[in-house]
Motif scaffolding. Sequence first.
Motif, short mmCIF file in Angstrom:
data_model
loop_
_atom_site.label_atom_id
_atom_site.label_comp_id
_atom_site.label_asym_id
_atom_site.label_seq_id
_atom_site.Cartn_x
_atom_site.Cartn_y
_atom_site.Cartn_z
N LEU A 1 -2.59 -9.98 8.31
CA LEU A 1 -2.63 -8.86 7.37
C LEU A 1 -2.53 -7.53 8.11
CD1 LEU A 1 -5.37 -10.04 4.83
CD2 LEU A 1 -2.89 -9.95 4.48
N VAL A 2 -3.24 -7.40 9.21
CA VAL A 2 -3.18 -6.16 10.00
C VAL A 2 -1.77 -5.93 10.52
CG1 VAL A 2 -3.96 -5.03 12.13
CG2 VAL A 2 -5.63 -6.15 10.63
N LYS A 3 -1.13 -7.00 11.00
CA LYS A 3 0.24 -6.88 11.51
C LYS A 3 1.19 -6.39 10.41
CE LYS A 3 3.87 -9.57 13.83
NZ LYS A 3 4.98 -9.42 12.85
N GLN A 4 1.07 -6.96 9.22
CA GLN A 4 1.97 -6.55 8.14
C GLN A 4 1.71 -5.11 7.71
OE1 GLN A 4 4.53 -8.67 7.43
NE2 GLN A 4 3.48 -9.75 9.11
N PHE B 1 4.45 -2.15 7.85
CA PHE B 1 4.81 -1.33 6.69
C PHE B 1 4.69 0.15 7.06
CE2 PHE B 1 3.58 -4.96 3.74
CZ PHE B 1 4.84 -5.13 3.21
N LYS B 2 3.57 0.48 7.71
CA LYS B 2 3.32 1.88 8.09
C LYS B 2 4.39 2.39 9.04
CE LYS B 2 -0.45 4.83 9.81
NZ LYS B 2 -1.89 4.84 10.21
N ALA B 3 4.81 1.54 9.97
CA ALA B 3 5.81 1.95 10.98
C ALA B 3 7.24 1.83 10.48
CB ALA B 3 5.63 1.09 12.23
N GLY B 4 7.43 1.24 9.31
CA GLY B 4 8.77 1.07 8.78
C GLY B 4 9.50 -0.16 9.28
N LYS B 5 8.80 -1.03 10.03
CA LYS B 5 9.44 -2.26 10.54
C LYS B 5 9.62 -3.28 9.41
CE LYS B 5 7.66 -1.87 15.26
NZ LYS B 5 6.81 -2.52 16.30
N ARG B 6 8.74 -3.21 8.43
CA ARG B 6 8.90 -4.01 7.21
C ARG B 6 9.13 -3.05 6.07
NH1 ARG B 6 4.86 -8.69 4.63
NH2 ARG B 6 6.11 -8.98 2.71
N ASP B 7 10.21 -3.24 5.36
CA ASP B 7 10.67 -2.23 4.40
C ASP B 7 10.05 -2.42 3.02
OD1 ASP B 7 12.16 -0.07 3.47
OD2 ASP B 7 13.73 -1.38 2.72
N SER B 8 9.33 -1.43 2.56
CA SER B 8 8.82 -1.36 1.19
C SER B 8 8.32 0.06 0.98
CB SER B 8 7.68 -2.35 0.95
OG SER B 8 7.06 -2.08 -0.31
N ALA B 9 9.00 0.78 0.10
CA ALA B 9 8.60 2.17 -0.14
C ALA B 9 7.18 2.24 -0.67
CB ALA B 9 9.58 2.81 -1.11
N MET C 1 4.64 -0.06 -0.28
CA MET C 1 3.65 -0.43 0.73
C MET C 1 3.59 0.56 1.87
SD MET C 1 1.66 -2.84 -0.03
CE MET C 1 0.94 -2.82 1.60
N LYS C 2 4.70 1.17 2.21
CA LYS C 2 4.68 2.18 3.27
C LYS C 2 3.79 3.34 2.86
CE LYS C 2 7.56 5.23 6.13
NZ LYS C 2 6.96 4.81 7.40
N GLY C 3 3.87 3.73 1.58
CA GLY C 3 3.03 4.82 1.10
C GLY C 3 1.55 4.51 1.21
N PHE C 4 1.19 3.30 0.80
CA PHE C 4 -0.23 2.92 0.86
C PHE C 4 -0.69 2.70 2.30
CE2 PHE C 4 0.47 1.53 -3.63
CZ PHE C 4 -0.49 2.35 -4.20
N ALA C 5 0.13 1.99 3.10
CA ALA C 5 -0.26 1.70 4.48
C ALA C 5 -0.37 2.96 5.32
CB ALA C 5 0.76 0.74 5.12
N SER C 6 0.43 3.96 4.99
CA SER C 6 0.38 5.22 5.75
C SER C 6 -0.94 5.95 5.57
CB SER C 6 1.55 6.12 5.33
OG SER C 6 2.78 5.53 5.68
N MET C 7 -1.66 5.61 4.52
CA MET C 7 -2.95 6.23 4.26
C MET C 7 -4.07 5.61 5.10
SD MET C 7 -2.53 6.16 0.12
CE MET C 7 -4.27 6.48 -0.18
N LEU C 8 -3.79 4.46 5.71
CA LEU C 8 -4.83 3.68 6.39
C LEU C 8 -4.81 3.89 7.89
CD1 LEU C 8 -4.34 0.28 4.51
CD2 LEU C 8 -5.93 2.12 3.93
N SER C 9 -5.99 4.04 8.47
CA SER C 9 -6.13 4.05 9.93
C SER C 9 -6.15 2.61 10.43
CB SER C 9 -7.44 4.74 10.32
OG SER C 9 -8.55 3.96 9.89
N ASP C 10 -6.11 2.43 11.73
CA ASP C 10 -6.19 1.08 12.30
C ASP C 10 -7.49 0.40 11.89
OD1 ASP C 10 -3.76 1.54 13.48
OD2 ASP C 10 -4.55 1.79 15.52
#
Length: 209
Positions: free
Chosen positions: A71-74, A78-86, A88-97
Motif C-alpha cells: 500500500l505504501v509503495k502504491q 501515485f504521488k510521484a506520478g509513476k502510477r497514473d490516476s488523477a 489518487m495523485k490528488g489524494f496521495a499528494s496530501m500525505l506525508s511518508d
Amino acid sequence: MKSPAQKLLALLAAVTLATPLWAADAAPAAKVDPAKGEALSAQVCGACHTADGSRGTPANPILQGQHPEYLVKQLSEFKAGKRDSAVMKGFASMLSDADMKNVAAFYAGKQAKPGAAKDKDLVVLGEKIYRGGIADRSIPACSGCHSPTGAGIPAQYPRLAGQHSDYTELQLKGFRDGVRKNNLQMTGVAAKLNDREIKAVSDYIAGLH
C-alpha cells in the motif's frame, strides 16, 4: 611532547572513530500509528474505499488485509506520478511518508471479508490460469507470485484473494494496454492474456480464499 594543537587533533580523531558520522543526525524512526491511519481513512480515503477499506464500489480496490508495504509503495507511486490516476495523485499528494505508513497499517490490520466468483462458466478457466498458467504461451501461474491462496508475499506481491473482479480486470487490462506502467513484470504477463482470460482469472480471484 605533543603541542596543544596536536592533542586537539588526536582528541577529534578519537571522537570521530568512536562515533559514526551519521549518529549525530540520526533520529529514532517514527512509530507507525494505525489510530492516526484510521483518522486519515475517515477523512481522506473513506469516500471511495469505505472507512475501513472493505467491500465498497467494485471499481475501487478492497484495502482490508493488504500488505502495508504494498500500500505504501502504491501511494508513493501515485504521488510521484509513476502510477497514473488523477484522483489518487490528488489524494496521495496530501500525505506525508508517515501518513502513508499509518493508513497502510490501519488497513493491513483489518480482516478482509471473503468474496465470491460470479461466472460459473469462466471460473474453471480462471482457476486453470491462476494455478497453472498457460504453458504453450509462456504465461506463468498467478499462484507462483501471489500464492495458491491469494495471500501474496509481503513487500513483494499484493494480496489478491477476494478482490473485486471488476477492479482486478481493470488493472490487468491496464497493464496489458500500457495504461498502468508501474510494474514491468505484470505488464509482460498481462500482454499475453486476452479479454476472456482476464475476465476468467479476475472472477476466480474474487472467490479465492
